[in-house]
Scaffold this motif. Structure first.
Motif, PDB file in Angstrom:
ATOM      1  N   SER A 153       0.846  -1.193   0.000  1.00 19.91           N
ATOM      2  CA  SER A 153       0.000   0.000   0.000  1.00 19.91           C
ATOM      3  C   SER A 153       0.881   1.243   0.000  1.00 19.91           C
ATOM      4  CB  SER A 153      -0.907   0.010   1.231  1.00 19.91           C
ATOM      5  OG  SER A 153      -0.117   0.160   2.402  1.00 19.91           O
ATOM      6  N   PHE A 154       0.263   2.387  -0.196  1.00 19.63           N
ATOM      7  CA  PHE A 154       0.986   3.649  -0.158  1.00 19.63           C
ATOM      8  C   PHE A 154       1.594   3.884   1.226  1.00 19.63           C
ATOM      9  CE2 PHE A 154      -1.649   4.250  -3.869  1.00 19.63           C
ATOM     10  CZ  PHE A 154      -0.837   4.972  -4.722  1.00 19.63           C
ATOM     11  N   THR A 155       0.847   3.537   2.270  1.00 15.59           N
ATOM     12  CA  THR A 155       1.330   3.715   3.634  1.00 15.59           C
ATOM     13  C   THR A 155       2.560   2.856   3.889  1.00 15.59           C
ATOM     14  OG1 THR A 155      -0.936   4.124   4.342  1.00 15.59           O
ATOM     15  CG2 THR A 155       0.654   3.603   6.074  1.00 15.59           C
ATOM     16  N   GLU A 156       2.502   1.606   3.463  1.00 17.20           N
ATOM     17  CA  GLU A 156       3.648   0.717   3.632  1.00 17.20           C
ATOM     18  C   GLU A 156       4.823   1.177   2.774  1.00 17.20           C
ATOM     19  OE1 GLU A 156       4.965  -3.970   3.407  1.00 17.20           O
ATOM     20  OE2 GLU A 156       3.055  -3.373   2.516  1.00 17.20           O
ATOM     21  N   ALA A 157       4.552   1.701   1.587  1.00 17.97           N
ATOM     22  CA  ALA A 157       5.615   2.215   0.726  1.00 17.97           C
ATOM     23  C   ALA A 157       6.350   3.361   1.413  1.00 17.97           C
ATOM     24  CB  ALA A 157       5.037   2.674  -0.609  1.00 17.97           C
ATOM     25  N   GLU A 158       5.601   4.241   2.063  1.00 17.50           N
ATOM     26  CA  GLU A 158       6.225   5.351   2.784  1.00 17.50           C
ATOM     27  C   GLU A 158       7.084   4.819   3.938  1.00 17.50           C
ATOM     28  OE1 GLU A 158       4.963   9.578   4.843  1.00 17.50           O
ATOM     29  OE2 GLU A 158       3.488   7.957   4.814  1.00 17.50           O
ATOM     30  N   ALA A 159       6.556   3.883   4.706  1.00 18.00           N
ATOM     31  CA  ALA A 159       7.284   3.327   5.850  1.00 18.00           C
ATOM     32  C   ALA A 159       8.541   2.586   5.393  1.00 18.00           C
ATOM     33  CB  ALA A 159       6.373   2.397   6.640  1.00 18.00           C
ATOM     34  N   ARG A 160       8.435   1.806   4.326  1.00 13.07           N
ATOM     35  CA  ARG A 160       9.593   1.058   3.829  1.00 13.07           C
ATOM     36  C   ARG A 160      10.645   1.992   3.247  1.00 13.07           C
ATOM     37  NH1 ARG A 160       9.860  -3.220   0.334  1.00 13.07           N
ATOM     38  NH2 ARG A 160      11.777  -3.588   1.458  1.00 13.07           N
ATOM     39  N   THR A 161      10.227   3.056   2.593  1.00 17.90           N
ATOM     40  CA  THR A 161      11.181   4.021   2.040  1.00 17.90           C
ATOM     41  C   THR A 161      11.976   4.656   3.179  1.00 17.90           C
ATOM     42  OG1 THR A 161       9.724   4.488   0.162  1.00 17.90           O
ATOM     43  CG2 THR A 161      11.436   6.105   0.645  1.00 17.90           C
ATOM     44  N   ILE A 162      11.289   5.073   4.225  1.00 19.25           N
ATOM     45  CA  ILE A 162      11.955   5.678   5.386  1.00 19.25           C
ATOM     46  C   ILE A 162      12.929   4.681   6.010  1.00 19.25           C
ATOM     47  CG2 ILE A 162      11.573   6.532   7.742  1.00 19.25           C
ATOM     48  CD1 ILE A 162       8.907   7.738   6.639  1.00 19.25           C
ATOM     49  N   GLU A 163      12.468   3.450   6.198  1.00 17.17           N
ATOM     50  CA  GLU A 163      13.292   2.411   6.814  1.00 17.17           C
ATOM     51  C   GLU A 163      14.554   2.118   5.989  1.00 17.17           C
ATOM     52  OE1 GLU A 163      12.863  -2.377   7.000  1.00 17.17           O
ATOM     53  OE2 GLU A 163      11.098  -1.226   7.615  1.00 17.17           O
ATOM     54  N   GLU A 164      14.406   2.042   4.673  1.00  9.36           N
ATOM     55  CA  GLU A 164      15.537   1.699   3.807  1.00  9.36           C
ATOM     56  C   GLU A 164      16.543   2.843   3.682  1.00  9.36           C
ATOM     57  OE1 GLU A 164      16.300  -1.163   2.543  1.00  9.36           O
ATOM     58  OE2 GLU A 164      14.444  -2.316   2.625  1.00  9.36           O
ATOM     59  N   LEU A 165      16.057   4.094   3.708  1.00  8.08           N
ATOM     60  CA  LEU A 165      16.949   5.238   3.469  1.00  8.08           C
ATOM     61  C   LEU A 165      17.586   5.810   4.728  1.00  8.08           C
ATOM     62  CD1 LEU A 165      15.075   7.124   0.633  1.00  8.08           C
ATOM     63  CD2 LEU A 165      17.030   5.583   0.463  1.00  8.08           C
ATOM     64  N   LYS A 166      17.037   5.512   5.911  1.00  3.09           N
ATOM     65  CA  LYS A 166      17.581   6.056   7.160  1.00  3.09           C
ATOM     66  C   LYS A 166      19.095   5.845   7.299  1.00  3.09           C
ATOM     67  CE  LYS A 166      14.143   6.502  10.690  1.00  3.09           C
ATOM     68  NZ  LYS A 166      13.453   5.912  11.801  1.00  3.09           N
ATOM     69  N   PRO A 167      19.610   4.661   7.016  1.00  5.30           N
ATOM     70  CA  PRO A 167      21.054   4.462   7.192  1.00  5.30           C
ATOM     71  C   PRO A 167      21.921   5.239   6.188  1.00  5.30           C
ATOM     72  CG  PRO A 167      19.911   2.351   7.033  1.00  5.30           C
ATOM     73  CD  PRO A 167      18.929   3.411   6.709  1.00  5.30           C
ATOM     74  N   PHE A 168      21.345   5.658   5.083  1.00  3.90           N
ATOM     75  CA  PHE A 168      22.137   6.256   4.009  1.00  3.90           C
ATOM     76  C   PHE A 168      22.075   7.773   3.943  1.00  3.90           C
ATOM     77  CE2 PHE A 168      20.860   2.011   2.517  1.00  3.90           C
ATOM     78  CZ  PHE A 168      22.124   1.422   2.471  1.00  3.90           C
ATOM     79  N   ILE A 169      21.051   8.365   4.519  1.00  4.29           N
ATOM     80  CA  ILE A 169      20.880   9.815   4.447  1.00  4.29           C
ATOM     81  C   ILE A 169      21.071  10.393   5.839  1.00  4.29           C
ATOM     82  CG2 ILE A 169      19.305  11.703   3.932  1.00  4.29           C
ATOM     83  CD1 ILE A 169      17.941   9.894   1.895  1.00  4.29           C
ATOM     84  N   SER A 170      22.072  11.271   5.976  1.00  2.93           N
ATOM     85  CA  SER A 170      22.271  11.926   7.266  1.00  2.93           C
ATOM     86  C   SER A 170      21.419  13.191   7.289  1.00  2.93           C
ATOM     87  CB  SER A 170      23.744  12.260   7.469  1.00  2.93           C
ATOM     88  OG  SER A 170      24.189  13.126   6.458  1.00  2.93           O
ATOM     89  N   GLY A 171      20.792  13.421   8.389  1.00  2.00           N
ATOM     90  CA  GLY A 171      19.928  14.592   8.496  1.00  2.00           C
ATOM     91  C   GLY A 171      18.489  14.256   8.149  1.00  2.00           C
ATOM     92  N   ASP A 172      17.696  15.303   8.013  1.00  2.00           N
ATOM     93  CA  ASP A 172      16.272  15.129   7.723  1.00  2.00           C
ATOM     94  C   ASP A 172      16.046  14.904   6.237  1.00  2.00           C
ATOM     95  OD1 ASP A 172      15.640  15.516  10.371  1.00  2.00           O
ATOM     96  OD2 ASP A 172      15.311  17.672  10.131  1.00  2.00           O
ATOM     97  N   PHE A 173      15.006  14.114   5.937  1.00  6.26           N
ATOM     98  CA  PHE A 173      14.559  13.956   4.561  1.00  6.26           C
ATOM     99  C   PHE A 173      13.043  13.859   4.547  1.00  6.26           C
ATOM    100  CE2 PHE A 173      15.516   9.701   6.078  1.00  6.26           C
ATOM    101  CZ  PHE A 173      14.443   8.939   5.675  1.00  6.26           C
ATOM    102  N   THR A 174      12.468  14.215   3.420  1.00  5.00           N
ATOM    103  CA  THR A 174      11.017  14.247   3.275  1.00  5.00           C
ATOM    104  C   THR A 174      10.613  13.445   2.046  1.00  5.00           C
ATOM    105  OG1 THR A 174      11.025  16.483   4.162  1.00  5.00           O
ATOM    106  CG2 THR A 174       9.028  15.780   3.045  1.00  5.00           C
ATOM    107  N   ILE A 175       9.549  12.676   2.179  1.00  5.97           N
ATOM    108  CA  ILE A 175       8.988  11.987   1.018  1.00  5.97           C
ATOM    109  C   ILE A 175       7.978  12.949   0.404  1.00  5.97           C
ATOM    110  CG2 ILE A 175       7.648  10.023   0.214  1.00  5.97           C
ATOM    111  CD1 ILE A 175       8.929   8.441   2.520  1.00  5.97           C
ATOM    112  N   THR A 176       8.285  13.423  -0.795  1.00  6.06           N
ATOM    113  CA  THR A 176       7.455  14.453  -1.425  1.00  6.06           C
ATOM    114  C   THR A 176       6.337  13.872  -2.274  1.00  6.06           C
ATOM    115  OG1 THR A 176       8.981  14.614  -3.283  1.00  6.06           O
ATOM    116  CG2 THR A 176       9.327  16.130  -1.439  1.00  6.06           C
TER     117      THR A 176
END
Length: 150
Positions: free
Chosen positions: A33-56
Motif C-alpha cells: 500500500s501507499f502507507t507501507e511504501a512510505e514506511a519502507r522508504t523511510i526504513e531503507e533510506l535512514k542508514p544512508f541519508i544523514s539529516g532530515d529527509f522528506t517523502i514528497t
C-alpha cells in the motif's frame, strides 16, 4: 506479483565539493500500500541519508518485471511488446508491458532484458528503452530479486 511504488525523497545532499544542495531523488520500493511504501522508504533510506529527509510524492509504478544486474549502476525502463496472433482476425496483436533493467549502459540493458526473457515461450520485441532517474530499488527480500548475469 510485486507492487512497486516510486517514492520521491527530498534531502540536503553533500556534494563532492563539500557544499550542501537540496535534491529530490526517486526510489522504487516493493510494498502492498501507499502507507507501507512510505514506511519502507523511510526504513531503507535512514542508514544512508544523514539529516532530515522528506517523502514528497509516492505513485504506483506499473512494472511487470525487474531484472537486476550486479554490474549495473543505473536503471533503464523498457517497453516490451508481447506478440500474439489473433486467429479469427488474422492479425498480430501486441500487448505492451513495462520492465526495468539494471545496467551500466543502454546496450547492456537490452542484453539484460533479452537474457531475463530467455525461456519465455511468447514472442516479444523491445520497442523502447530509456534511462530512468531511479536511484535504487528495494524489493521485499533478496530472494525476490531476479539477478541476471551477462
Amino acid at each position: 506479483m510485486h507492487n512497486y511504488f516510486e517514492s520521491k525523497v527530498s534531502y540536503d545532499k553533500t556534494m563532492e565539493s563539500g557544499t550542501s544542495k537540496k535534491v529530490t531523488e526517486p526510489y522504487l520500493v516493493d510494498a502492498l500500500s501507499f502507507t507501507e511504501a512510505e514506511a519502507r522508504t523511510i526504513e531503507e533510506l535512514k542508514p544512508f541519508i544523514s539529516g532530515d529527509f522528506t517523502i514528497t510524492a509516492i505513485k504506483r509504478a506499473k512494472l511487470s518485471e525487474i531484472f537486476f544486474n550486479e554490474n549495473g549502476d543505473r536503471y533503464f525502463k523498457a517497453k516490451v511488446n508481447f506478440i500474439t496472433i489473433d486467429v479469427k482476425a488474422g492479425k498480430e496483436r501486441k500487448t505492451s508491458v513495462l520492465m526495468l533493467a539494471q545496467a551500466c549502459d543502454i546496450d547492456e540493458a537490452k542484453k539484460v532484458i533479452n537474457k531475463g526473457m530467455e525461456g519465455t515461450l511468447a514472442d516479444y520485441e523491445v520497442e523502447a528503452l530509456a534511462e530512468t532517474k531511479i536511484m535504487d530499488v528495494f524489493p521485499y527480500s533478496g530472494e525476490a530479486k531476479k539477478i541476471i548475469t551477462i
